[in-house]
Design an enzyme around this catalytic site. Structure first.
Site, PDB file in Angstrom:
ATOM      1  N   ASP B   7       2.069  13.023 -47.210  1.00  0.00           N
ATOM      2  CA  ASP B   7       2.860  13.425 -46.049  1.00  0.00           C
ATOM      3  C   ASP B   7       3.142  12.129 -45.285  1.00  0.00           C
ATOM      4  O   ASP B   7       2.307  11.667 -44.513  1.00  0.00           O
ATOM      5  CB  ASP B   7       2.049  14.410 -45.193  1.00  0.00           C
ATOM      6  N   GLU B  68       6.644  14.171 -49.386  1.00  0.00           N
ATOM      7  CA  GLU B  68       7.526  15.067 -48.635  1.00  0.00           C
ATOM      8  C   GLU B  68       8.822  14.338 -48.303  1.00  0.00           C
ATOM      9  O   GLU B  68       8.825  13.178 -47.888  1.00  0.00           O
ATOM     10  CB  GLU B  68       6.854  15.575 -47.350  1.00  0.00           C
ATOM     11  N   ASP B 141      -4.297  17.876 -40.093  1.00  0.00           N
ATOM     12  CA  ASP B 141      -2.903  17.577 -40.432  1.00  0.00           C
ATOM     13  C   ASP B 141      -2.738  17.034 -41.852  1.00  0.00           C
ATOM     14  O   ASP B 141      -1.620  16.838 -42.318  1.00  0.00           O
ATOM     15  CB  ASP B 141      -2.235  16.679 -39.390  1.00  0.00           C
TER      16      ASP B 141
END
Lengths: 189, 189
Positions: B7, B68, B141
């Site tokens: 990410d 991502e 996260d």
């Protein structure tokens, strides 16, 4: 001071190296474009960009690296690719232990032409003039990379506003030449 | 199949490694966040991101990398930093000789929750459930990085539409569990 200027791109990444002396006089050291295969993956293309930049660092050993800052006006594929290439350029510079900075397109144009909205041809003509080249630098679109390098050297070199007493005779001669050149550019645009 | 999901981010870059077997069952291998100093230069921060990813590659030797995909809705500093970090992630994967792919946030959310607009908490809860964790993955996260890795493994693993005869018993059990989980997620949102 020797500066590598990088005009980041995934398909074509411009690289230009200039020497700029204390009198702000610039000399061409190297100019080129790192091209990548359009059918390769993004990762492979970024690896080709990194390798191309590392080769220039090895061959020409600049003191600093300057990269054109990318703006995302639209959510386009091209802008994202350009941003990724700029990240790779900044990474390669950092891993080589070199200071790196970014400059906006208008800062670069203003630095070499005196006019932040100059077009590509004007930048190309001024880069050739500043570097005392008989013909515009080849490939043509790598002129931007040279302009970025010149912009960086002048901004970092403690450039003094033209017309102040702090100018050396050489700097004053340079400022005068710049003024003439700017007038020339404006009158032909 | 072992996948590293990333990410991308300049301040916090989530990294998650999962093993996914032929029955599409996922197992947690590693999860973490590469943090960079906010007062460091962009180049230094990108170098820290690259080093963090290389360390995970060395320690966990994934077969593939999934990142991502970044979209630029606004011309924000954050989006450009994220794009640069994603470029560095794809570069590091390519230089390690690993196949790398990008997936959009809605592909990732749809893969793990069955719902392309799921929120962070829903993704986190489903990742914990899929990986059979007693508590949500920490740091919270980094769940996104695990979701990206799962999404990639399932999409690349020749996933078959649930309810077709091509499903193995294990795949059917999985598809049933997914349906239950989706219902659960929807009813709590």
């Amino acid at each position: 001071m020797r500066v590598l200027g990088i005009d980041p791109g995934l398909t074509r990444c411009g690289v230009g190296v200039v020497d700029v002396d204390r009198a702000r006089r610039g000399t061409l050291v190297h100019v080129g474009v790192v091209r990548t295969a359009p059918d390769a993956s993004v990762g492979e293309r970024l690896a080709a960009v990194a390798e191309g930049i590392r080769t220039v660092l090895d061959q020409h050993r600049p003191d600093a690296v300057a990269v054109e800052r990318v703006f995302a006006q639209h959510n386009s594929h091209t802008v994202m690719g350009t941003a990724q290439a700029s990240g790779v350029a900044l990474l390669v510079a950092a891993e080589a232990g070199l200071p790196a900075a970014t400059h906006t397109p208008s800062e670069v144009k203003a630095a070499v032409t005196g006019y932040g909205s100059a077009d590509k041809k004007q930048v190309q003509a001024m880069v050739a003039r500043i570097l005392r080249l008989d013909t515009p630098p080849q490939p043509a679109d790598a002129a931007d990379a040279l302009a970025i390098a010149l912009c960086h050297a002048w901004r970092r070199g403690g450039a003094v506003a033209p017309g102040t007493d702090a100018l050396t005779p050489a700097q004053r001669a340079w400022a005068d030449a710049e003024r003439v050149a700017r007038t020339y550019i404006r009158s032909t645009s």
